[in-house]
Design an enzyme around this catalytic site. Structure first.
Site, PDB file in Angstrom:
ATOM      1  CG  ASN A   1      -2.075  -1.133   1.303  1.00 59.88           C
ATOM      2  OD1 ASN A   1      -2.737  -1.323   0.723  1.00 59.88           O
ATOM      3  ND2 ASN A   1      -1.829  -1.987   1.876  1.00 59.88           N
ATOM      4  CB  SER A   2       4.076   2.246  -1.524  1.00 58.30           C
ATOM      5  OG  SER A   2       3.541   2.112  -2.619  1.00 58.30           O
ATOM      6  CE  LYS A   3       2.011   5.487  -6.926  1.00 59.95           C
ATOM      7  NZ  LYS A   3       1.938   5.666  -8.102  1.00 59.95           N
ATOM      8  CG  ASN A   4      -3.385   4.047   2.368  1.00 58.92           C
ATOM      9  OD1 ASN A   4      -2.517   4.687   3.271  1.00 58.92           O
ATOM     10  ND2 ASN A   4      -4.052   3.323   2.663  1.00 58.92           N
TER      11      ASN A   4
END
Lengths: 286, 331
Positions: free
Chosen positions: B109-112
């Site tokens: 989920n690195s773009k959360n």
């Protein structure tokens, strides 16, 4: 995605209004659901039972504006919630947990302007903070020193437009940066060397319109790009051709087409992200 | 440990003895929900139990574990993250362990937004102890996606709040070696050069940075970032920029190659509009690119903008406007 249903509702309903189909939904039921999302602090959560956050507060205000139901709000209560999120340096936090981002500056200013309560914040400090996020390429980032990004630029330019502070923007320099977002396919990206995405049809185009430089892109090519992102069988628009559709990209694609004067769409205000007739009603109508 | 729990077989909460005393609270969407969403049973049950502890404001260890499970189902649920923070504060949990948890969630989920916000909150509490680890964490993210906007904001915050500037310029260099088109890395380079307390500031760094930018431009003249970086080095000092022979020289080199010369033409136009006096060599290089059969306008800037109208047709209105604002040459 239940936690951001308020945003989803705003995207869906605003799209319906641009298509002239807002009467298809049950206004009273939606207004009632929106109000159930309000927290005792005055802020709104993304859904019933969710904590308040400025992101969902603006969507709630915008949805009520679509239905001409801002009068159901205790305006002081909501504006207090928002104005209390302003920090000493003029920036805004998203909620009590303190995250700072120029997105929140835009949201605070947009919401309060729609509620006729801009006087509740220190506008001068808010503008000063936004300017501190201006980069040497003319663009803006999320915090001082952060990379220029079309989404953040939209937020900063929108906030400056609403507060009558656009003279701080180097329109020629920024206009050039923005028009360089158009790539060969006709779509727009958000930063140099990134892929085009339909949502930038909104962020970039609205920014260009607010600084009177929209004629610097090739509008026809952009229209064709957005139309290519449609799912012609099932409806909806995706981020780029042949990807899966979602309500977020559908809204931004339709809004972009509205800016490009695609026939059959109501015009949308680039700063308030609401149909122009809704904005006129709030500022000039009864 | 949170990560182990998620990998083992899913046991419904209703069957777990430690949750026997809790009555789950179903989501109340009303009779005709707006934008109804279809949930999986496991997810729905987890959220029903979460609502129960949230409404009871139960800040216990089992509630902490439950927030982890809920987050792994949906890392975007900010209310769950917020409640988790309240529990962490109440239990005075070891926040280094918490960083382990975020490491795990960030993998998928690195773009959360919520992850980054939570990470920042934890790091702020740990202070300078967290510096090395946060720099390493963002590096790991960049190894998967070197342009992750959230990670860059976080890294910039770490540097300014906790320190660690020593290796940053070298890190930017490495990223640009991996991908010279990485605009985020160029932006970070500018950030370091202008803000690092260990370097001398923009003026002191300008000469070496100009050499760096010129080399990058000559490697890939179609790279928007390197041209912008070069221009940015002369922020507020247009005179130095116009007078630096390296600037006109790089334009000349690229124009002479007749390849990927768009940005070179653009920069030359900017120079000319600020009073730069072009050499005969430059005039010849421009003429060689000229589409018009007529001899070029005595005003080189007008010739350049007219060439740009042809070679960059998407932005023809911009170049037309540039041509119209070219200062008149004194006879």
């Amino acid at each position: 995605m239940e936690h951001l249903r308020m945003n989803g509702a705003y995207w869906g309903l605003t799209t319906l209004d641009m298509l002239g189909k807002l009467e298809m939904v049950d206004r009273d039921e939606i207004v009632s659901w929106v109000m159930q999302c309000q927290h005792e602090s005055g802020g709104f959560g993304g859904n019933i039972g969710h904590d308040p956050h400025i992101l969902y507060t603006v969507s709630a205000v915008q949805i009520l504006a679509l239905f001409a139901k801002i009068d159901v709000l205790d305006i002081d209560k909501v504006s207090n919630y928002i104005s209390c999120l302003q920090n000493e340096d003029g920036s805004f936090s998203g909620d009590m947990w303190g995250e700072v981002d120029t997105r929140f500056s835009y949201i605070a200013i947009c919401s309060l302007a729609l509620l006729h309560r801009l006087d509740k914040i220190d506008v001068e400090k808010a503008v000063k903070y936004i300017i501190s996020c201006k980069n040497v390429d003319g663009g803006f980032g999320s915090i001082p020193g952060a990379e220029s990004h079309a989404g953040q630029i939209f937020c900063c330019v929108g906030a400056l437009a609403i507060t009558g502070s656009l003279h701080h923007v180097d329109k020629d320099l920024l206009g050039w940066w923005l028009c360089e977002r158009q790539v060969k396919s006709g779509g727009l990206n958000g930063r140099p060397e990134k892929l085009p995405d339909v949502c930038y049809s909104w962020w970039v185009l609205s920014s260009l319109i607010m600084i009177d430089r929209a004629h610097w892109i090739d509008k026809e090519k952009l229209v064709r790009f957005i139309l290519d992102c449609q799912d012609k069988e099932n409806g909806g628009i995706s981020d780029r051709p042949d990807d899966a559709v979602d309500v977020y990209h559908t809204y931004f694609g339709v809004a972009g087409l509205s800016h490009l004067e695609y026939p059959g769409l109501k015009p949308i205000d680039p700063a308030y992200a609401l149909p122009v007739d809704v904005v006129n009603r709030i500022f000039f109508g009864k | 440990m949170e990560s182990d729990e998620s990998q083992s077989e899913w046991i419904p909460l209703s069957l777990r003895p430690e949750w026997a005393d809790v009555r789950p609270v179903p989501q109340d969407d009303g009779p005709n929900p707006v934008v109804p969403i279809a949930y999986s049973d496991d997810f729905a049950e987890t959220m029903d139990y979460f609502r129960a502890v949230y409404l009871a404001d139960e800040r216990s260890h089992r509630a902490l574990h439950l927030t982890a499970e809920a987050i792994l189902f949906n890392a975007g649920n900010y209310t769950v993250w917020q409640f988790r923070r309240l529990i962490l504060e109440a239990l005075k949990t070891d926040l280094h362990e918490e960083l382990n948890f975020v490491d795990f969630v960030a993998r998928e989920n690195s773009k959360n937004y919520q992850i980054w916000h939570h990470r920042r909150w934890v790091a702020e509490k740990l202070g300078t102890d967290a510096m090395r680890r946060e720099l390493e964490f963002t590096k790991r993210i960049f190894s998967q996606d070197a342009k992750n906007y959230h990670a860059w904001s976080h890294r910039q915050w770490v540097l300014q709040a906790l320190g660690g500037w020593e290796d940053e310029l070298a890190y930017c260099q490495q990223l640009l070696e991996d991908d010279i088109f990485n605009n985020s890395a160029w932006n970070q380079r500018y950030f370091v050069v202008t803000r690092s307390p260990l370097l001398g500031g923009l003026e002191a760094m300008r000469e070496s940075e100009v050499r760096y930018a010129v080399e990058a431009i000559l490697t890939k003249p179609e790279n928007e970032s390197s041209w912008r970086y070069l221009r940015g080095l002369y922020k507020d000092n247009a005179k130095s920029w116009v007078n630096d022979p390296q600037v006109s020289s790089v334009c000349l080199k690229v124009l002479t190659s007749k390849n990927n010369y768009l940005f070179a033409l653009g920069m030359l136009l900017d120079l000319l509009c600020l009073g730069f006096e072009p050499s005969q060599e430059l005039k010849n290089a421009v003429d060689a690119l000229n589409y018009e059969s007529d001899p070029s306008d005595s005003n080189l800037a007008k010739t350049v903008s007219s060439i740009l109208e042809h070679v960059d047709p998407m932005r023809v209105n911009y170049w037309k406007w540039r041509g119209s604002t070219v200062p008149h040459k004194r006879v």
